[in-house]
Write a protein that holds these residues in place. Structure first.
Motif, PDB file in Angstrom:
ATOM      1  N   THR A 175       0.812  -1.216   0.000  1.00  0.00           N
ATOM      2  CA  THR A 175       0.000   0.000   0.000  1.00  0.00           C
ATOM      3  C   THR A 175       0.848   1.271   0.000  1.00  0.00           C
ATOM      4  N   TYR A 176       2.116   1.138   0.404  1.00  0.00           N
ATOM      5  CA  TYR A 176       2.980   2.317   0.489  1.00  0.00           C
ATOM      6  C   TYR A 176       4.433   1.869   0.421  1.00  0.00           C
ATOM      7  N   THR A 177       5.244   2.626  -0.308  1.00  0.00           N
ATOM      8  CA  THR A 177       6.673   2.331  -0.365  1.00  0.00           C
ATOM      9  C   THR A 177       7.455   3.612  -0.634  1.00  0.00           C
ATOM     10  N   THR A 178       8.622   3.708  -0.017  1.00  0.00           N
ATOM     11  CA  THR A 178       9.517   4.833  -0.241  1.00  0.00           C
ATOM     12  C   THR A 178      10.932   4.395   0.121  1.00  0.00           C
ATOM     13  N   GLU A 179      11.932   5.075  -0.446  1.00  0.00           N
ATOM     14  CA  GLU A 179      13.331   4.671  -0.259  1.00  0.00           C
ATOM     15  C   GLU A 179      14.171   5.819   0.287  1.00  0.00           C
ATOM     16  N   ALA A 180      15.352   5.452   0.796  1.00  0.00           N
ATOM     17  CA  ALA A 180      16.323   6.442   1.269  1.00  0.00           C
ATOM     18  C   ALA A 180      17.721   5.843   1.174  1.00  0.00           C
ATOM     19  N   LEU A 181      18.729   6.719   1.259  1.00  0.00           N
ATOM     20  CA  LEU A 181      20.132   6.311   1.290  1.00  0.00           C
ATOM     21  C   LEU A 181      20.729   6.680   2.642  1.00  0.00           C
ATOM     22  N   THR A 182      21.725   5.900   3.064  1.00  0.00           N
ATOM     23  CA  THR A 182      22.399   6.205   4.328  1.00  0.00           C
ATOM     24  C   THR A 182      23.443   7.293   4.123  1.00  0.00           C
ATOM     25  N   ASP A 183      23.724   8.033   5.187  1.00  0.00           N
ATOM     26  CA  ASP A 183      24.746   9.072   5.150  1.00  0.00           C
ATOM     27  C   ASP A 183      26.110   8.482   5.515  1.00  0.00           C
ATOM     28  N   LYS A 184      27.104   9.333   5.723  1.00  0.00           N
ATOM     29  CA  LYS A 184      28.473   8.867   6.013  1.00  0.00           C
ATOM     30  C   LYS A 184      28.564   8.059   7.304  1.00  0.00           C
ATOM     31  N   ASP A 185      27.592   8.229   8.206  1.00  0.00           N
ATOM     32  CA  ASP A 185      27.574   7.490   9.463  1.00  0.00           C
ATOM     33  C   ASP A 185      26.695   6.244   9.394  1.00  0.00           C
ATOM     34  N   GLY A 186      26.220   5.914   8.194  1.00  0.00           N
ATOM     35  CA  GLY A 186      25.359   4.745   8.031  1.00  0.00           C
ATOM     36  C   GLY A 186      23.929   4.982   8.477  1.00  0.00           C
ATOM     37  N   LYS A 187      23.543   6.238   8.724  1.00  0.00           N
ATOM     38  CA  LYS A 187      22.201   6.560   9.220  1.00  0.00           C
ATOM     39  C   LYS A 187      21.287   6.972   8.070  1.00  0.00           C
ATOM     40  N   TYR A 188      20.018   6.650   8.222  1.00  0.00           N
ATOM     41  CA  TYR A 188      19.014   7.071   7.246  1.00  0.00           C
ATOM     42  C   TYR A 188      17.791   7.606   7.970  1.00  0.00           C
ATOM     43  N   THR A 189      17.044   8.436   7.257  1.00  0.00           N
ATOM     44  CA  THR A 189      15.748   8.919   7.716  1.00  0.00           C
ATOM     45  C   THR A 189      14.796   8.799   6.540  1.00  0.00           C
ATOM     46  N   ILE A 190      13.679   8.128   6.777  1.00  0.00           N
ATOM     47  CA  ILE A 190      12.646   7.972   5.751  1.00  0.00           C
ATOM     48  C   ILE A 190      11.391   8.669   6.261  1.00  0.00           C
ATOM     49  N   GLU A 191      10.786   9.502   5.415  1.00  0.00           N
ATOM     50  CA  GLU A 191       9.511  10.113   5.776  1.00  0.00           C
ATOM     51  C   GLU A 191       8.385   9.257   5.229  1.00  0.00           C
ATOM     52  N   ALA A 192       7.477   8.870   6.114  1.00  0.00           N
ATOM     53  CA  ALA A 192       6.304   8.092   5.726  1.00  0.00           C
ATOM     54  C   ALA A 192       5.076   8.963   5.949  1.00  0.00           C
ATOM     55  N   THR A 193       4.296   9.153   4.914  1.00  0.00           N
ATOM     56  CA  THR A 193       3.089   9.970   5.045  1.00  0.00           C
ATOM     57  C   THR A 193       1.867   9.076   5.174  1.00  0.00           C
ATOM     58  N   GLY A 194       0.900   9.545   5.935  1.00  0.00           N
ATOM     59  CA  GLY A 194      -0.354   8.827   6.103  1.00  0.00           C
ATOM     60  C   GLY A 194      -0.351   7.934   7.332  1.00  0.00           C
ATOM     61  N   ASN A 195      -1.548   7.520   7.703  1.00  0.00           N
ATOM     62  CA  ASN A 195      -1.729   6.625   8.843  1.00  0.00           C
ATOM     63  C   ASN A 195      -1.793   5.199   8.315  1.00  0.00           C
ATOM     64  N   HIS A 196      -0.887   4.359   8.756  1.00  0.00           N
ATOM     65  CA  HIS A 196      -0.809   2.970   8.283  1.00  0.00           C
ATOM     66  C   HIS A 196      -1.222   2.012   9.393  1.00  0.00           C
ATOM     67  N   GLU A 197      -2.319   2.359  10.069  1.00  0.00           N
ATOM     68  CA  GLU A 197      -2.780   1.602  11.223  1.00  0.00           C
ATOM     69  C   GLU A 197      -3.152   0.159  10.877  1.00  0.00           C
ATOM     70  N   LYS A 198      -3.718  -0.059   9.717  1.00  0.00           N
ATOM     71  CA  LYS A 198      -4.156  -1.401   9.332  1.00  0.00           C
ATOM     72  C   LYS A 198      -3.159  -2.068   8.395  1.00  0.00           C
ATOM     73  N   GLU A 199      -1.898  -1.669   8.540  1.00  0.00           N
ATOM     74  CA  GLU A 199      -0.852  -2.194   7.672  1.00  0.00           C
ATOM     75  C   GLU A 199       0.349  -2.640   8.497  1.00  0.00           C
ATOM     76  N   ILE A 200       1.137  -3.514   7.922  1.00  0.00           N
ATOM     77  CA  ILE A 200       2.400  -3.939   8.513  1.00  0.00           C
ATOM     78  C   ILE A 200       3.500  -3.260   7.712  1.00  0.00           C
TER      79      ILE A 200
END
Length: 161
Positions: A68-93
């Motif tokens: 129902t929803y998918t988005t991607e991101a890349l890690t920074d120099k410290d191996g960290k990532y931040t992904i923004e997820a929009t919407g309420n995914h209450e009935k989803e895994i």
């Protein structure tokens, strides 16, 4: 009377906007990706962060398992990532998973540890919009020479290298 109507109109506009904003929730999913240099499937002091690793957040309907929803991101120099997820995914895994490692020496995915479950809904008792995923990793083809010492230090022996 005109003042009262103006105040009431402004109040209705604010409440309508608040309801609209609540229905368009935004969650930040944060995590890290590292290279398992000892092939032990957990992070050690000689594990290495991976810059430029691709991760993907995927949400699936609980009943149909349809994406129902998918988005991607890349890690920074410290191996960290931040992904923004929009919407309420209450009935989803929802799971964050590793997709690609840019490191030729550390590309092997760890079977069974490719994903980390995250909750992207406000209706579960968490009030912070930031969600934290478990660390994800790729493994080297062969362990580094210093792994035996690191694992001995942790009291994990005898392991063959």
């Amino acid at each position: 009377m005109a003042k009262a109507i103006l105040v009431l109109s402004a109040l209705c506009s604010i409440l309508a906007f608040a309801n609209f904003a609540q229905s368009h929730e935004v969650f930040k999913v944060e995590g890290t990706v590292y290279c398992d240099t000892c092939r032990v499937q957990f992070q050690t002091k000689i594990s290495e962060n991976i810059e430029g690793a691709k991760v993907q957040l995927t949400c699936r309907d609980m009943e149909t398992e349809k994406v129902t929803y998918t988005t991607e991101a890349l890690t920074d120099k410290d191996g960290k990532y931040t992904i923004e997820a929009t919407g309420n995914h209450e009935k989803e895994i929802c799971d964050v998973g590793v997709i690609h490692s840019p490191r030729e020496d550390c590309k092997e995915p760890a079977i069974g540890f490719e994903n980390s479950r995250v909750v992207c809904s406000n209706n579960v008792g968490m009030h912070n919009p930031t969600r934290y995923a478990n660390p994800l990793f790729f493994m080297k083809k062969e362990s580094l020479p210093g792994c035996k010492d690191v694992l001995d230090e942790l009291g994990l022996f005898p392991l063959e290298f």
